[in-house]
Design a protein around this motif. Structure first.
Motif, mmCIF file in Angstrom:
data_model
loop_
_atom_site.group_PDB
_atom_site.id
_atom_site.type_symbol
_atom_site.label_atom_id
_atom_site.label_comp_id
_atom_site.label_asym_id
_atom_site.label_seq_id
_atom_site.Cartn_x
_atom_site.Cartn_y
_atom_site.Cartn_z
ATOM 1 N N LEU A 153 0.826 -1.201 0.000
ATOM 2 C CA LEU A 153 0.000 0.000 0.000
ATOM 3 C C LEU A 153 0.862 1.254 0.000
ATOM 4 O O LEU A 153 0.599 2.195 -0.722
ATOM 5 C CB LEU A 153 -0.922 0.005 1.211
ATOM 6 N N SER A 154 1.921 1.267 0.777
ATOM 7 C CA SER A 154 2.775 2.446 0.839
ATOM 8 C C SER A 154 3.466 2.714 -0.491
ATOM 9 O O SER A 154 3.615 3.851 -0.906
ATOM 10 C CB SER A 154 3.815 2.293 1.947
ATOM 11 N N ILE A 155 3.895 1.656 -1.167
ATOM 12 C CA ILE A 155 4.512 1.839 -2.484
ATOM 13 C C ILE A 155 3.486 2.435 -3.440
ATOM 14 O O ILE A 155 3.803 3.332 -4.218
ATOM 15 C CB ILE A 155 5.077 0.504 -3.014
ATOM 16 N N ALA A 156 2.240 1.989 -3.357
ATOM 17 C CA ALA A 156 1.178 2.542 -4.197
ATOM 18 C C ALA A 156 0.971 4.020 -3.892
ATOM 19 O O ALA A 156 0.749 4.826 -4.801
ATOM 20 C CB ALA A 156 -0.122 1.765 -3.986
ATOM 21 N N GLU A 157 1.047 4.397 -2.610
ATOM 22 C CA GLU A 157 0.910 5.805 -2.245
ATOM 23 C C GLU A 157 2.026 6.641 -2.851
ATOM 24 O O GLU A 157 1.803 7.746 -3.346
ATOM 25 C CB GLU A 157 0.919 5.973 -0.724
ATOM 26 N N VAL A 158 3.250 6.124 -2.818
ATOM 27 C CA VAL A 158 4.383 6.849 -3.394
ATOM 28 C C VAL A 158 4.192 7.030 -4.887
ATOM 29 O O VAL A 158 4.366 8.126 -5.427
ATOM 30 C CB VAL A 158 5.712 6.110 -3.117
ATOM 31 N N ILE A 159 3.828 5.961 -5.578
ATOM 32 C CA ILE A 159 3.643 6.053 -7.027
ATOM 33 C C ILE A 159 2.522 7.026 -7.353
ATOM 34 O O ILE A 159 2.620 7.808 -8.305
ATOM 35 C CB ILE A 159 3.388 4.649 -7.621
ATOM 36 N N SER A 160 1.468 7.034 -6.555
ATOM 37 C CA SER A 160 0.375 7.980 -6.760
ATOM 38 C C SER A 160 0.859 9.418 -6.599
ATOM 39 O O SER A 160 0.526 10.288 -7.408
ATOM 40 C CB SER A 160 -0.753 7.696 -5.769
ATOM 41 N N CYS A 161 1.645 9.657 -5.565
ATOM 42 C CA CYS A 161 2.160 11.017 -5.313
ATOM 43 C C CYS A 161 3.061 11.490 -6.445
ATOM 44 O O CYS A 161 2.890 12.586 -6.971
ATOM 45 C CB CYS A 161 2.929 11.068 -4.000
ATOM 46 N N VAL A 162 4.031 10.667 -6.828
ATOM 47 C CA VAL A 162 4.960 11.111 -7.864
ATOM 48 C C VAL A 162 4.300 11.121 -9.233
ATOM 49 O O VAL A 162 4.690 11.901 -10.102
ATOM 50 C CB VAL A 162 6.266 10.287 -7.882
ATOM 51 N N GLY A 163 3.266 10.295 -9.407
ATOM 52 C CA GLY A 163 2.529 10.317 -10.667
ATOM 53 C C GLY A 163 1.893 11.670 -10.932
ATOM 54 O O GLY A 163 1.770 12.101 -12.075
ATOM 55 N N GLN A 164 1.517 12.358 -9.868
ATOM 56 C CA GLN A 164 0.933 13.687 -10.003
ATOM 57 C C GLN A 164 1.967 14.723 -10.441
ATOM 58 O O GLN A 164 1.614 15.823 -10.867
ATOM 59 C CB GLN A 164 0.303 14.108 -8.682
#
Length: 93
Positions: free
Chosen positions: A62-73
């Motif tokens: 889940l945390s890796i998904a949060e990071v990818i979501s943040c940097v994806g923006q």
């Protein structure tokens, strides 16, 4: 549309601005701490839904998904090549 904001460093309630590199590491401009993103607590003052809400990364899926979501923006500002290099550097996660 929400305005762009800076992620804030929440380790020890520092409050400095977090900069994220394509090496999957961060830098705080206030305390000058650097490290892998998995070891930082960050808060977005615009998007946090409650007091004390922050992202704390601990190597879970889940945390890796949060990071990818943040940097994806960030792609519109930093470009796809930056994102690809960032994702490649997550291999050491």
């Amino acid at each position: 549309m929400t305005p762009q904001t800076q992620w804030l460093h929440k380790d020890n309630d520092c409050g400095g601005t977090i900069y994220i590199g394509d090496n999957a590491c961060y830098y705080c401009d206030k305390c000058e701490h650097t490290g892998k993103l998995k070891s930082v607590k960050m808060e977005c003052p615009t998007h946090s839904t409650s007091d004390g809400y922050y992202i704390s990364l601990d190597s879970s899926t889940l945390s890796i998904a949060e990071v990818i979501s943040c940097v994806g923006q960030m792609v519109s500002e930093v470009g796809q090549k930056w994102l690809i290099k960032f994702l490649e550097n997550l291999e050491d996660w």
